[in-house]
Design an enzyme around this catalytic site. Structure first.
Site, PDB file in Angstrom:
ATOM      1  N   CYS A  81       9.148 -22.004  83.063  1.00 22.89           N
ATOM      2  CA  CYS A  81       9.433 -23.441  83.156  1.00 22.89           C
ATOM      3  C   CYS A  81       9.926 -23.996  81.824  1.00 22.89           C
ATOM      4  CB  CYS A  81       8.217 -24.200  83.672  1.00 22.89           C
ATOM      5  SG  CYS A  81       6.724 -23.784  82.789  1.00 22.89           S
ATOM      6  N   GLU A 130       2.897 -29.912  86.988  1.00 26.46           N
ATOM      7  CA  GLU A 130       3.697 -29.327  85.904  1.00 26.46           C
ATOM      8  C   GLU A 130       4.904 -28.693  86.590  1.00 26.46           C
ATOM      9  OE1 GLU A 130       5.535 -26.738  84.053  1.00 26.46           O
ATOM     10  OE2 GLU A 130       3.682 -25.571  83.906  1.00 26.46           O
ATOM     11  N   LYS A 155      -4.681 -21.466  95.636  1.00 24.93           N
ATOM     12  CA  LYS A 155      -3.637 -20.975  96.552  1.00 24.93           C
ATOM     13  C   LYS A 155      -2.525 -20.388  95.683  1.00 24.93           C
ATOM     14  CE  LYS A 155      -0.016 -21.637  98.383  1.00 24.93           C
ATOM     15  NZ  LYS A 155       1.116 -20.673  98.257  1.00 24.93           N
ATOM     16  N   GLU A 214      18.017 -26.340  86.771  1.00 21.62           N
ATOM     17  CA  GLU A 214      17.100 -25.272  86.371  1.00 21.62           C
ATOM     18  C   GLU A 214      17.438 -24.037  87.205  1.00 21.62           C
ATOM     19  OE1 GLU A 214      12.911 -25.460  87.529  1.00 21.62           O
ATOM     20  OE2 GLU A 214      12.402 -24.727  85.543  1.00 21.62           O
TER      21      GLU A 214
HETATM   22  P1  ADP Z   1       8.955 -21.958  92.890  1.00 25.27           P
HETATM   23  O1  ADP Z   1       7.874 -22.003  91.858  1.00 25.27           O
HETATM   24  O2  ADP Z   1       9.283 -20.643  93.420  1.00 25.27           O
HETATM   25  O3  ADP Z   1      10.125 -22.804  92.627  1.00 25.27           O
HETATM   26  P2  ADP Z   1       7.578 -23.671  94.707  1.00 25.27           P
HETATM   27  O4  ADP Z   1       7.485 -24.774  93.776  1.00 25.27           O
HETATM   28  O5  ADP Z   1       8.134 -23.957  96.056  1.00 25.27           O
HETATM   29  O6  ADP Z   1       8.346 -22.462  94.205  1.00 25.27           O
HETATM   30  O7  ADP Z   1       6.164 -22.981  94.903  1.00 25.27           O
HETATM   31  C1  ADP Z   1       5.080 -23.042  94.042  1.00 25.27           C
HETATM   32  C2  ADP Z   1       3.827 -22.983  94.879  1.00 25.27           C
HETATM   33  O8  ADP Z   1       3.831 -24.058  95.819  1.00 25.27           O
HETATM   34  C3  ADP Z   1       3.655 -21.727  95.717  1.00 25.27           C
HETATM   35  O9  ADP Z   1       2.292 -21.362  95.714  1.00 25.27           O
HETATM   36  C4  ADP Z   1       4.114 -22.157  97.094  1.00 25.27           C
HETATM   37  O10 ADP Z   1       3.566 -21.406  98.149  1.00 25.27           O
HETATM   38  C5  ADP Z   1       3.602 -23.579  97.147  1.00 25.27           C
HETATM   39  N1  ADP Z   1       4.307 -24.468  98.079  1.00 25.27           N
HETATM   40  C6  ADP Z   1       5.605 -24.406  98.485  1.00 25.27           C
HETATM   41  N2  ADP Z   1       5.891 -25.450  99.291  1.00 25.27           N
HETATM   42  C7  ADP Z   1       4.756 -26.182  99.421  1.00 25.27           C
HETATM   43  C8  ADP Z   1       4.409 -27.400 100.119  1.00 25.27           C
HETATM   44  N3  ADP Z   1       5.292 -28.058 100.845  1.00 25.27           N
HETATM   45  N4  ADP Z   1       3.146 -27.856  99.980  1.00 25.27           N
HETATM   46  C9  ADP Z   1       2.241 -27.220  99.216  1.00 25.27           C
HETATM   47  N5  ADP Z   1       2.498 -26.069  98.542  1.00 25.27           N
HETATM   48  C10 ADP Z   1       3.734 -25.555  98.633  1.00 25.27           C
END
Ligand code: ADP
Length: 500
Positions: free
Chosen positions: A303, A269, A195, A400
């Site tokens: 990161c 991570e 995903k 961050e």
């Molecule tokens: P960023 O890396 O922009 O800070 P996130 O950590 O929210 O953003 O997103 C990283 C990945 O996690 C993306 O693929 C996003 O679609 C997915 N994501 C965001 N919220 C959720 C959730 N509640 N459950 C599972 N996957 C999520």
């Protein structure tokens, strides 16, 4: 559907990339079949112009369910896990070769979608094929052990694939971060559901075109494109055996909670606020180059960005002045612009959030050393900024930001440097610069971080395990660490009938 690109952007893309974008429609890959998602469309946006590149129907809950089931069936019937390891190796090498053959398009897509300069996207794509080849080599090296069990028994361990592995990936390094998960999963016989981030899905969608061409059977690799809801449905799925996530700490916590219900194994991570420590006895010219690369690469959206500069007080002002001077020479521009050093941030909200934090810091007395002015063309640009005159506990020093913002803090001695570095809730990485090897060892051992780079920064290689401690997550990717993540140990005991 024709991609709605700005005319200047269109001119910078090759005809192959444009043709691929223009026919992008059914982006979900489930059981070897491309299909249109059943959820509402999401807009994939060019962060360098703010314009929509293309709109695609997202994967809904039913699509995610189908994808996991397809991966489950593919795992159960052994079409991949029971293939000879040498064959899996050969197929992964073919996939790596295909990535190399299509690198021009992959580089353009990654640059367009994430905003990163072409030169940096090129490095990403080279890393993808390197990681695929590295794990291809591991496929036939899964040795077990003979165990010194009681004499009557012959006992041994064998390594088996975990099963259906999910990957939820972020937008900053879409394809390398996918490769860290996909390559070991496939090498060891697992099946996979990916995903990608809704903010940068194009390169993952493209990679899936190469999957069957490489000879990977249908259903072994599936992709569901969508936003948080799609990720949520995946992380909750009871038939998922393992889930690897890279992204923010908050989302990582949510994913760990969702996955806990089905006891799905999780690796996380997450974020970082890595300290880049410069002692007065360093090679200051090399340290300055490293500090700047450590924060301006990918516009600081990394990161492991060395976003906290800890610099010994005796050289603080002089060192910051050198950094500020060099920063003014950097070109901030659309990633596809030849010569761009720093591209845009990924999203308008991110640009607004960081600007608000910087304004707030300035109002409370911080000094902002700004780099080059940025174009006001609708893209999400932010001038690279060095912040001085703040407390260790200020938001710019603790949070961050995921932006080209470097916060400099002075320290007095070794213990003070370690204290400030370890005061962060994160523990992903750190850098140490000194000409005293003993000092480097002492400091490196005391730092709470998954990676410590000394007299260098941000070195990644397929052989080097990577991951964090504290708020930066758990589990290690890359290197031999992935064996434990993508295999299970089975203990085999045979009663020889001899002995007691
Ligand atoms: P960023 O890396 O922009 O800070 P996130 O950590 O929210 O953003 O997103 C990283 C990945 O996690 C993306 O693929 C996003 O679609 C997915 N994501 C965001 N919220 C959720 C959730 N509640 N459950 C599972 N996957 C999520």
């Amino acid at each position: 559907m024709t991609a709605t690109l700005d005319s200047t952007v269109r001119e910078r893309l090759s005809s192959t990339t444009l043709a691929w974008l223009d026919r992008l429609d059914a982006v979900q890959l489930i059981g070897g079949v491309r299909r249109v998602g059943t959820a509402a469309p999401i807009d994939l946006i060019d962060p360098g112009t703010g314009l929509v590149i293309v709109s695609v129907a997202a994967a809904g809950g039913a699509d995610v369910d189908d994808a996991v089931r397809a991966a489950h069936t593919a795992f159960q019937d052994g079409r991949w896990s029971e293939r000879d390891a040498d064959e899996r190796e050969a197929i992964l090498r073919r996939l790596a070769d295909l990535v190399d053959q299509h690198d021009a398009t992959l580089v353009e897509l990654e640059s367009l979608d994430t905003g990163k300069p072409l030169s940096q996207a090129a490095g990403d794509i080279r890393e993808v094929s390197a990681v695929l080849r590295y794990y291809a080599g591991w496929a036939n090296k899964l040795d077990g052990a003979v165990i010194a069990a009681p004499r009557r028994f012959f006992a041994a361990t064998i390594r088996e694939p975990v099963g259906v592995c999910g990957a939820i990936t972020p937008w900053n390094y879409p394809l390398p971060i996918l490769a860290y998960k996909l390559a070991p999963a496939l090498a060891f016989g697992n099946t996979f559901v990916a995903k990608p981030s809704e903010l940068a899905s194009l390169s993952t969608i493209f990679l899936c075109d190469l999957i069957s061409e490489a000879g990977i059977p249908d259903g072994v690799v599936n992709i569901v494109v969508g936003a948080a809801e799609t990720g949520e449905a995946l992380s909750r799925h009871p038939e998922l055996d393992k889930l690897a996530f890279t992204g923010s700490t908050r989302t990582g916590q949510a994913i760990a909670r969702s996955a806990a219900e089905a006891l799905t194994k999780v690796t996380l991570e997450l974020g970082g606020k890595s300290a880049h420590i410069v002692f007065a006895d360093s090679d200051l010219d090399a340290a300055a180059t490293s500090v700047l690369e450590g924060i301006w690469t990918n516009a600081g959206q990394v990161c492991v960005a060395g976003s906290r500069l800890l610099v010994q007080d005796s050289i603080h002002d002089e060192f910051v002045a050198v950094l500020a001077e060099r920063t003014t020479m950097l070109t901030v521009a659309h990633g596809l612009t030849p010569g761009a050093d720093i591209g845009p941030l990924i999203a308008r909200e991110q640009q607004q959030k960081v600007n608000a934090i910087l304004d707030d810091a300035a109002e409370r007395g911080a000094y902002l050393h700004r780099g080059a002015d940025v174009a006001d063309n609708g893209g999400f640009f932010l001038s690279p900024t060095i912040v001085t005159g703040v407390a260790e506990t200020d938001t710019v020093a603790t949070d961050e930001l995921f932006a080209p913002v470097l916060t400099a803090l002075p320290f007095t001695n070794e213990s003070d440097a370690v204290r400030i570095a370890n005061s962060s809730p994160y523990g992903l990485a750190a850098g140490v610069w000194s000409s005293d090897v003993g000092k480097i060892h002492r400091v490196a051992r005391r730092l709470r971080a998954g990676s410590v780079w000394a007299n260098t920064y941000g070195v990644f290689h397929p052989t080097l395990p990577f991951g964090g401690v504290k708020g930066s997550g758990y589990g290690r990717e890359l290197g031999a660490s992935a064996l434990g993540q993508y295999t299970e140990t089975k203990t085999l005991v045979l009663d020889t009938g001899v002995g007691s």
